[in-house]
Write an enzyme that holds these catalytic residues in place. Structure first.
Site, mmCIF file in Angstrom:
data_model
loop_
_atom_site.group_PDB
_atom_site.id
_atom_site.type_symbol
_atom_site.label_atom_id
_atom_site.label_comp_id
_atom_site.label_asym_id
_atom_site.label_seq_id
_atom_site.Cartn_x
_atom_site.Cartn_y
_atom_site.Cartn_z
ATOM 1 N N SER A 56 0.822 -1.216 0.000
ATOM 2 C CA SER A 56 0.000 0.000 0.000
ATOM 3 C C SER A 56 0.849 1.256 0.000
ATOM 4 C CB SER A 56 -0.850 0.042 1.268
ATOM 5 O OG SER A 56 -1.733 -1.028 1.330
ATOM 6 N N HIS A 73 -0.987 -2.781 -7.177
ATOM 7 C CA HIS A 73 -1.772 -2.425 -5.986
ATOM 8 C C HIS A 73 -3.273 -2.561 -6.223
ATOM 9 C CE1 HIS A 73 -2.851 0.817 -2.794
ATOM 10 N NE2 HIS A 73 -2.926 -0.386 -2.290
ATOM 11 N N GLU A 121 -3.595 0.034 -9.124
ATOM 12 C CA GLU A 121 -2.499 0.982 -9.337
ATOM 13 C C GLU A 121 -1.276 0.218 -9.835
ATOM 14 O OE1 GLU A 121 -2.006 4.825 -6.601
ATOM 15 O OE2 GLU A 121 -2.480 3.076 -5.405
ATOM 16 N N ASN A 132 -3.548 5.971 -1.564
ATOM 17 C CA ASN A 132 -3.318 6.090 -0.120
ATOM 18 C C ASN A 132 -2.662 7.404 0.284
ATOM 19 O OD1 ASN A 132 -4.527 3.712 0.764
ATOM 20 N ND2 ASN A 132 -2.757 2.514 0.096
HETATM 21 C C1 LIG Z 1 -5.563 0.431 1.890
HETATM 22 C C2 LIG Z 1 -5.170 0.318 0.466
HETATM 23 O O1 LIG Z 1 -3.996 0.041 0.189
HETATM 24 C C3 LIG Z 1 -6.070 0.603 -0.665
HETATM 25 C C4 LIG Z 1 -7.517 0.324 -0.466
HETATM 26 O O2 LIG Z 1 -8.000 -0.724 -0.791
HETATM 27 S S1 LIG Z 1 -8.383 1.557 0.246
HETATM 28 C C5 LIG Z 1 -10.006 0.886 0.393
HETATM 29 C C6 LIG Z 1 -10.773 1.035 -0.895
HETATM 30 N N1 LIG Z 1 -12.082 0.530 -0.690
HETATM 31 C C7 LIG Z 1 -13.110 1.323 -0.349
HETATM 32 O O3 LIG Z 1 -12.982 2.525 -0.228
HETATM 33 C C8 LIG Z 1 -14.400 0.592 -0.115
HETATM 34 C C9 LIG Z 1 -15.501 1.519 0.332
HETATM 35 N N2 LIG Z 1 -16.738 0.785 0.498
HETATM 36 C C10 LIG Z 1 -17.527 0.429 -0.559
HETATM 37 O O4 LIG Z 1 -17.235 0.756 -1.706
HETATM 38 C C11 LIG Z 1 -18.767 -0.354 -0.247
HETATM 39 O O5 LIG Z 1 -19.102 -0.152 1.097
HETATM 40 C C12 LIG Z 1 -18.625 -1.898 -0.542
HETATM 41 C C13 LIG Z 1 -18.436 -2.103 -2.036
HETATM 42 C C14 LIG Z 1 -17.465 -2.529 0.219
HETATM 43 C C15 LIG Z 1 -19.887 -2.601 -0.067
HETATM 44 O O6 LIG Z 1 -20.947 -1.992 -0.711
HETATM 45 P P1 LIG Z 1 -22.445 -2.017 -0.102
HETATM 46 O O7 LIG Z 1 -23.287 -1.323 -1.095
HETATM 47 O O8 LIG Z 1 -22.413 -1.539 1.290
HETATM 48 O O9 LIG Z 1 -22.772 -3.516 0.079
HETATM 49 P P2 LIG Z 1 -23.457 -4.520 -0.896
HETATM 50 O O10 LIG Z 1 -24.567 -3.916 -1.697
HETATM 51 O O11 LIG Z 1 -23.790 -5.659 0.001
HETATM 52 O O12 LIG Z 1 -22.262 -4.920 -1.843
HETATM 53 C C16 LIG Z 1 -21.977 -4.300 -3.078
HETATM 54 C C17 LIG Z 1 -21.180 -5.311 -3.863
HETATM 55 O O13 LIG Z 1 -19.952 -5.598 -3.170
HETATM 56 C C18 LIG Z 1 -19.819 -7.011 -2.907
HETATM 57 N N3 LIG Z 1 -19.085 -7.106 -1.640
HETATM 58 C C19 LIG Z 1 -19.347 -6.429 -0.506
HETATM 59 N N4 LIG Z 1 -18.419 -6.716 0.420
HETATM 60 C C20 LIG Z 1 -17.547 -7.587 -0.139
HETATM 61 C C21 LIG Z 1 -16.389 -8.243 0.331
HETATM 62 N N5 LIG Z 1 -15.862 -8.035 1.562
HETATM 63 N N6 LIG Z 1 -15.733 -9.089 -0.518
HETATM 64 C C22 LIG Z 1 -16.222 -9.297 -1.769
HETATM 65 N N7 LIG Z 1 -17.310 -8.680 -2.262
HETATM 66 C C23 LIG Z 1 -17.976 -7.842 -1.450
HETATM 67 C C24 LIG Z 1 -21.247 -7.499 -2.868
HETATM 68 O O14 LIG Z 1 -21.303 -8.849 -3.209
HETATM 69 C C25 LIG Z 1 -21.893 -6.651 -3.959
HETATM 70 O O15 LIG Z 1 -21.559 -7.195 -5.222
HETATM 71 P P3 LIG Z 1 -22.524 -7.027 -6.500
HETATM 72 O O16 LIG Z 1 -22.625 -5.568 -6.782
HETATM 73 O O17 LIG Z 1 -21.769 -7.775 -7.541
HETATM 74 O O18 LIG Z 1 -23.808 -7.649 -6.151
HETATM 75 N N1 LIG Z 2 -6.248 -4.124 3.679
HETATM 76 C C1 LIG Z 2 -6.383 -3.384 2.617
HETATM 77 O O1 LIG Z 2 -7.413 -2.710 2.454
HETATM 78 C C2 LIG Z 2 -5.308 -3.355 1.596
HETATM 79 C C3 LIG Z 2 -4.071 -3.885 1.854
HETATM 80 N N2 LIG Z 2 -3.101 -3.843 0.891
HETATM 81 C C4 LIG Z 2 -1.796 -4.411 1.131
HETATM 82 O O2 LIG Z 2 -1.873 -5.809 0.921
HETATM 83 C C5 LIG Z 2 -0.977 -6.491 1.809
HETATM 84 C C6 LIG Z 2 -1.766 -7.466 2.642
HETATM 85 O O3 LIG Z 2 -2.747 -6.773 3.378
HETATM 86 P P1 LIG Z 2 -3.994 -7.525 4.026
HETATM 87 O O4 LIG Z 2 -4.401 -8.666 3.169
HETATM 88 O O5 LIG Z 2 -4.961 -6.488 4.389
HETATM 89 O O6 LIG Z 2 -3.318 -8.074 5.370
HETATM 90 P P2 LIG Z 2 -3.788 -9.264 6.300
HETATM 91 O O7 LIG Z 2 -3.255 -8.967 7.656
HETATM 92 O O8 LIG Z 2 -5.247 -9.517 6.122
HETATM 93 O O9 LIG Z 2 -3.033 -10.522 5.669
HETATM 94 C C7 LIG Z 2 -1.662 -10.661 5.583
HETATM 95 C C8 LIG Z 2 -1.368 -12.151 5.489
HETATM 96 O O10 LIG Z 2 0.012 -12.334 5.193
HETATM 97 C C9 LIG Z 2 0.468 -13.389 6.017
HETATM 98 N N3 LIG Z 2 1.914 -13.383 6.138
HETATM 99 C C10 LIG Z 2 2.700 -12.709 7.025
HETATM 100 N N4 LIG Z 2 4.001 -13.013 6.808
HETATM 101 C C11 LIG Z 2 4.033 -13.896 5.780
HETATM 102 C C12 LIG Z 2 5.067 -14.611 5.113
HETATM 103 N N5 LIG Z 2 6.341 -14.448 5.474
HETATM 104 N N6 LIG Z 2 4.740 -15.450 4.106
HETATM 105 C C13 LIG Z 2 3.452 -15.630 3.740
HETATM 106 N N7 LIG Z 2 2.421 -14.996 4.345
HETATM 107 C C14 LIG Z 2 2.714 -14.136 5.338
HETATM 108 C C15 LIG Z 2 -0.241 -13.140 7.335
HETATM 109 O O11 LIG Z 2 -0.143 -14.281 8.159
HETATM 110 P P3 LIG Z 2 -0.253 -14.062 9.780
HETATM 111 O O12 LIG Z 2 -1.623 -13.532 10.007
HETATM 112 O O13 LIG Z 2 -0.030 -15.452 10.293
HETATM 113 O O14 LIG Z 2 0.825 -13.081 10.143
HETATM 114 C C16 LIG Z 2 -1.653 -12.891 6.813
HETATM 115 O O15 LIG Z 2 -2.352 -14.092 6.563
HETATM 116 C C17 LIG Z 2 -0.270 -5.397 2.625
HETATM 117 O O16 LIG Z 2 0.922 -5.060 1.972
HETATM 118 C C18 LIG Z 2 -1.266 -4.247 2.548
HETATM 119 O O17 LIG Z 2 -0.668 -2.995 2.714
HETATM 120 C C19 LIG Z 2 -3.331 -3.324 -0.358
HETATM 121 C C20 LIG Z 2 -4.554 -2.818 -0.671
HETATM 122 C C21 LIG Z 2 -5.636 -2.749 0.293
#
Ligand SMILES: CC(=O)CC(=O)SCCNC(=O)CCNC(=O)[C@H](O)C(C)(C)COP(=O)(O)OP(=O)(O)OC[C@H]1O[C@@H](n2cnc3c(N)ncnc32)[C@H](O)[C@@H]1OP(=O)(O)O
Ligand SMILES: NC(=O)C1=CN([C@@H]2O[C@H](COP(=O)(O)OP(=O)(O)OC[C@H]3O[C@@H](n4cnc5c(N)ncnc54)[C@H](OP(=O)(O)O)[C@@H]3O)[C@@H](O)[C@H]2O)C=CC1
Length: 291
Positions: free
Chosen positions: A119, A140, A152, A190
């Site tokens: 991320s 990403h 990304e 992010n």
């Molecule tokens: C941290 C990083 O590195 C980068 C990131 O990822 S940042 C995070 C980016 N993500 C966001 O910002 C998500 C924001 N949230 C949302 O867009 C919405 O709340 C959401 C799509 C997650 C759920 O939407 P909702 O309208 O509340 O729920 P719902 O109507 O039940 O679901 C919409 C769709 O998502 C699917 N869905 C919901 N949660 C899911 C999950 N955890 N896994 C898989 N599919 C999921 C549903 O099946 C549904 O699919 P269809 O449209 O194909 O039927």
């Molecule tokens: N969460 C998010 O919304 C997003 C996350 N990311 C990125 O994706 C990556 C994963 O995030 P996320 O899935 O949320 O994290 P989680 O904590 O859900 O999962 C990480 C997994 O990696 C496992 N792990 C740790 N060390 C090792 C290793 N040496 N070999 C194999 N597996 C290992 C962990 O095991 P254990 O639990 O046993 O430590 C765990 O099952 C991160 O780099 C995160 O920044 C990118 C986009 C969105």
């Protein structure tokens, strides 16, 4: 080189989503984790999400069965050695990622493209710890992977054009859209999203609003699908804190200082949905704010 097989390292919420979308799109997937429990949980989540897609008529029953047959799981990293593309999606900690690449490299084919779903961490720095910086990229995906349209693509300083083009094609084959970002801390999504989440935590910390009022304000006042604290719980508070630390260290600007309350939640092990407690408590029927 045509990419047919994909290795995914880390079977957390991102790893399972990535395995899911590749398998549905016809790739053979080998999913790895250090913990059998994580692999079992990932498979059960994939089953659940595929079932949901069948019930909503996004895929057919035959496609569901075929996708599941394309996914294998393993605790042994060398089992990913013959794949054409590796996507590292383990915990957001640089030492963890570097150790994975070091363990994996001796087993990889020379032509395999190596990527990280990080991320925030420098792609150039991760690439420099491998034997193939020109075949290394940031790849990403967004959470939840089966739903979010964007991927990304981040080139390190040494990434070559064929690698970039190959991954661009892969994104298209998944039916998703690529956005290209330069390799600076936390890239595009992010860099913008995480300071907003961090500011929401400061807003809570300073008593400007409660968890409920902050989330409702952004949902009803700015049309966000989730409130920022609900979203932080969804992403994982450990991941949010790790990203803020990369921004703070990498850009050396106090505006990226992680909120002490975010640190405290992580220190408590309250990491959000994945531990059943964060800004909300998920142990009952409906989430209850913890402040
Ligand atoms: C941290 C990083 O590195 C980068 C990131 O990822 S940042 C995070 C980016 N993500 C966001 O910002 C998500 C924001 N949230 C949302 O867009 C919405 O709340 C959401 C799509 C997650 C759920 O939407 P909702 O309208 O509340 O729920 P719902 O109507 O039940 O679901 C919409 C769709 O998502 C699917 N869905 C919901 N949660 C899911 C999950 N955890 N896994 C898989 N599919 C999921 C549903 O099946 C549904 O699919 P269809 O449209 O194909 O039927
Ligand atoms: N969460 C998010 O919304 C997003 C996350 N990311 C990125 O994706 C990556 C994963 O995030 P996320 O899935 O949320 O994290 P989680 O904590 O859900 O999962 C990480 C997994 O990696 C496992 N792990 C740790 N060390 C090792 C290793 N040496 N070999 C194999 N597996 C290992 C962990 O095991 P254990 O639990 O046993 O430590 C765990 O099952 C991160 O780099 C995160 O920044 C990118 C986009 C969105």
């Amino acid at each position: 080189m045509e990419i047919k097989t994909v290795g995914v390292v880390g079977a957390g919420q991102m790893g399972n989503g990535i395995a899911h979308v590749f398998a549905v799109s016809g790739y053979e997937v080998v999913l790895n984790d250090i913990d059998q429990g994580a692999l079992d949980k990932a498979l059960s989540q994939i089953h659940k999400n595929l079932d949901r897609q069948v019930s909503r008529e996004k895929i057919t029953e035959d496609e569901r069965r075929a996708a599941l047959a394309r996914i294998s799981t393993t605790l042994k990293l060398p089992d990913l050695g013959q794949t054409d593309l590796v996507i590292e999606a383990a915990t957001e900690r640089e030492t963890v990622k570097v150790a994975i690449f070091e363990d994996l490299l001796p087993h990889l084919k020379p032509e395999t493209i190596l990527t990280s779903n990080t991320s925030s961490i420098s792609i150039t720095r991760l690439a420099s710890r491998t034997d193939r910086p020109e075949k290394f990229m940031g790849f990403h995906f967004m959470n939840p992977v089966p739903v979010m349209q964007l991927v990304e693509l981040i080139r390190g300083i040494a990434t070559d054009q064929p690698t970039y083009e190959a991954l661009h094609k892969v994104v298209e084959s998944l039916g998703k859209t690529a956005a290209t970002a330069e390799d600076f801390p936390a890239f595009i999504v992010n860099r913008i999203l995480m300071p907003m989440i961090n500011e929401a935590v400061y807003t809570l910390y300073e008593g400007v609003g409660s968890v409920k009022s902050i989330d409702e304000s952004l949902k009803l006042g700015a049309n966000h699908p989730m409130g920022p604290l609900e979203l932080a719980d969804f992403i994982g508070l450990d991941t949010c804190l790790a990203i803020m630390n990369v921004l703070h260290d990498g850009l050396a600007d106090t505006k990226y200082r992680p909120c002490p309350l975010l640190t405290k939640y992580v220190e408590a092990g309250w990491l959000g949905r994945k531990t059943d407690r964060g800004f909300y408590d998920y142990r009952g029927d409906t989430p209850v704010p913890t402040r």
